[in-house]
Design a protein around this motif. Sequence first.
Motif, PDB file in Angstrom:
ATOM      1  N   ARG A  74      15.730  35.701  45.467  1.00  0.00           N
ATOM      2  CA  ARG A  74      16.057  34.692  44.457  1.00  0.00           C
ATOM      3  C   ARG A  74      14.889  33.769  44.174  1.00  0.00           C
ATOM      4  O   ARG A  74      14.736  33.258  43.065  1.00  0.00           O
ATOM      5  CB  ARG A  74      17.271  33.884  44.917  1.00  0.00           C
ATOM      6  N   THR A  75      14.044  33.548  45.180  1.00  0.00           N
ATOM      7  CA  THR A  75      12.854  32.739  44.974  1.00  0.00           C
ATOM      8  C   THR A  75      11.857  33.458  44.083  1.00  0.00           C
ATOM      9  O   THR A  75      11.218  32.849  43.216  1.00  0.00           O
ATOM     10  CB  THR A  75      12.186  32.409  46.325  1.00  0.00           C
ATOM     11  N   LEU A  76      11.728  34.771  44.280  1.00  0.00           N
ATOM     12  CA  LEU A  76      10.752  35.553  43.528  1.00  0.00           C
ATOM     13  C   LEU A  76      11.261  35.956  42.150  1.00  0.00           C
ATOM     14  O   LEU A  76      10.477  36.116  41.217  1.00  0.00           O
ATOM     15  CB  LEU A  76      10.392  36.822  44.316  1.00  0.00           C
ATOM     16  N   LYS A  77      12.561  36.151  42.024  1.00  0.00           N
ATOM     17  CA  LYS A  77      13.134  36.668  40.782  1.00  0.00           C
ATOM     18  C   LYS A  77      14.266  35.750  40.350  1.00  0.00           C
ATOM     19  O   LYS A  77      15.380  35.834  40.849  1.00  0.00           O
ATOM     20  CB  LYS A  77      13.647  38.093  41.000  1.00  0.00           C
ATOM     21  N   LYS A  78      13.964  34.872  39.416  1.00  0.00           N
ATOM     22  CA  LYS A  78      14.912  33.834  39.028  1.00  0.00           C
ATOM     23  C   LYS A  78      16.218  34.405  38.488  1.00  0.00           C
ATOM     24  O   LYS A  78      17.271  33.819  38.652  1.00  0.00           O
ATOM     25  CB  LYS A  78      14.265  32.919  37.984  1.00  0.00           C
ATOM     26  N   ALA A  95       3.748  23.523  53.221  1.00  0.00           N
ATOM     27  CA  ALA A  95       5.031  23.541  53.928  1.00  0.00           C
ATOM     28  C   ALA A  95       6.036  22.555  53.346  1.00  0.00           C
ATOM     29  O   ALA A  95       7.237  22.826  53.341  1.00  0.00           O
ATOM     30  CB  ALA A  95       4.814  23.246  55.410  1.00  0.00           C
ATOM     31  N   VAL A  96       5.565  21.402  52.853  1.00  0.00           N
ATOM     32  CA  VAL A  96       6.501  20.406  52.322  1.00  0.00           C
ATOM     33  C   VAL A  96       6.892  20.705  50.878  1.00  0.00           C
ATOM     34  O   VAL A  96       7.768  20.027  50.320  1.00  0.00           O
ATOM     35  CB  VAL A  96       5.901  18.979  52.412  1.00  0.00           C
ATOM     36  N   ARG A  97       6.258  21.732  50.279  1.00  0.00           N
ATOM     37  CA  ARG A  97       6.551  22.057  48.885  1.00  0.00           C
ATOM     38  C   ARG A  97       7.195  23.427  48.705  1.00  0.00           C
ATOM     39  O   ARG A  97       7.953  23.632  47.764  1.00  0.00           O
ATOM     40  CB  ARG A  97       5.251  22.003  48.061  1.00  0.00           C
ATOM     41  N   ALA A  98       6.887  24.360  49.590  1.00  0.00           N
ATOM     42  CA  ALA A  98       7.432  25.712  49.473  1.00  0.00           C
ATOM     43  C   ALA A  98       8.839  25.767  50.057  1.00  0.00           C
ATOM     44  O   ALA A  98       9.207  24.980  50.927  1.00  0.00           O
ATOM     45  CB  ALA A  98       6.526  26.703  50.198  1.00  0.00           C
ATOM     46  N   THR A  99       9.608  26.703  49.562  1.00  0.00           N
ATOM     47  CA  THR A  99      10.975  26.895  50.057  1.00  0.00           C
ATOM     48  C   THR A  99      10.950  27.544  51.438  1.00  0.00           C
ATOM     49  O   THR A  99      10.318  28.577  51.631  1.00  0.00           O
ATOM     50  CB  THR A  99      11.770  27.801  49.100  1.00  0.00           C
ATOM     51  N   ALA A 100      11.630  26.923  52.398  1.00  0.00           N
ATOM     52  CA  ALA A 100      11.684  27.485  53.756  1.00  0.00           C
ATOM     53  C   ALA A 100      12.645  28.669  53.776  1.00  0.00           C
ATOM     54  O   ALA A 100      13.761  28.586  53.265  1.00  0.00           O
ATOM     55  CB  ALA A 100      12.139  26.429  54.752  1.00  0.00           C
ATOM     56  N   ILE A 101      12.188  29.782  54.340  1.00  0.00           N
ATOM     57  CA  ILE A 101      13.017  30.988  54.432  1.00  0.00           C
ATOM     58  C   ILE A 101      13.048  31.436  55.891  1.00  0.00           C
ATOM     59  O   ILE A 101      12.011  31.624  56.507  1.00  0.00           O
ATOM     60  CB  ILE A 101      12.456  32.107  53.541  1.00  0.00           C
ATOM     61  N   SER A 102      14.255  31.592  56.428  1.00  0.00           N
ATOM     62  CA  SER A 102      14.400  31.996  57.819  1.00  0.00           C
ATOM     63  C   SER A 102      15.195  33.290  57.917  1.00  0.00           C
ATOM     64  O   SER A 102      16.158  33.499  57.162  1.00  0.00           O
ATOM     65  CB  SER A 102      15.111  30.900  58.621  1.00  0.00           C
ATOM     66  N   PHE A 103      14.796  34.141  58.850  1.00  0.00           N
ATOM     67  CA  PHE A 103      15.510  35.383  59.135  1.00  0.00           C
ATOM     68  C   PHE A 103      16.257  35.281  60.473  1.00  0.00           C
ATOM     69  O   PHE A 103      16.644  36.290  61.051  1.00  0.00           O
ATOM     70  CB  PHE A 103      14.531  36.566  59.193  1.00  0.00           C
TER      71      PHE A 103
END
Length: 257
Positions: free
Chosen positions: A129-133, A97-105
């Motif tokens: 954008r996280t998956l495909k730079k 959780a402290v390393r991954a990008t937080a994504i909210s819907f």
Amino acid sequence: MIFSDTPDWLSRYPAFDADARIDYFLQTPIPRWAQEEIELDDVFSWFQMMEYYFHFQCSEKEWTEYFGLELLEDDQEEWERLYAADFTFRRLAQFIAVRATAISFQPVEVLGTECGPAGAFYGIQQLVRTLKKRSPTFGPSTRIGDVLKGYSLINFWSQLRWMTGQRVAKLPIYWLWMDVMTFIGWCFLWGALMPVMSSYNIGETFIMGLFFMIFLGTIAAFIVRHIINPLPPELQTFRDLAVLIANHECDAVRELD
């Protein structure tokens, strides 16, 4: 919560809760690990899969220090006493959780009004954008297939499914495994022809030709998968996805409660 809804690739494993021991969990579905100690290399390989799936990077040293794994090889009994109780999915979720990008819907305010689809769309944009730079700029009316194809679509859809509690429909199995099934089919054909080739002393040219056909068939399946649209008719654009997510009130924040 990171593991509140199980990703598709974890579905082959037994159900687990936040306080389940990771090493016990890993031993259950993998015959070669059952009833034996898991090597650290195997554990780190699994950690690397987590890094890939949740899109973050860290060193083996970070994993080792976090779970006290430097002691595991030297003195397993001491590691069991000091660290084993914390080698759980709860602690793993905290680490990620402290390393991954937080994504909210969650809904956002648009012109003074709270809008669910807009919030869902912003979350979808961030996920892409996280998956495909090198993701191109896209809007709600953009067709999903114009931005994501092949493995990038598989990865996006897989993450979207677990982040929305499996509320998004699965992609067709035939499409997911098209190139693999084609390769296996050609291999079975080759295996069936081997006795015939041996009986009639067919030369190496034929064998090389058959391998070439297997290669071409696999490449063709890969190309076809990039051409065929596997998405449900009602989910063709990013707007369609955003409305679906908003209607289900999906909260896909990647953090531990």
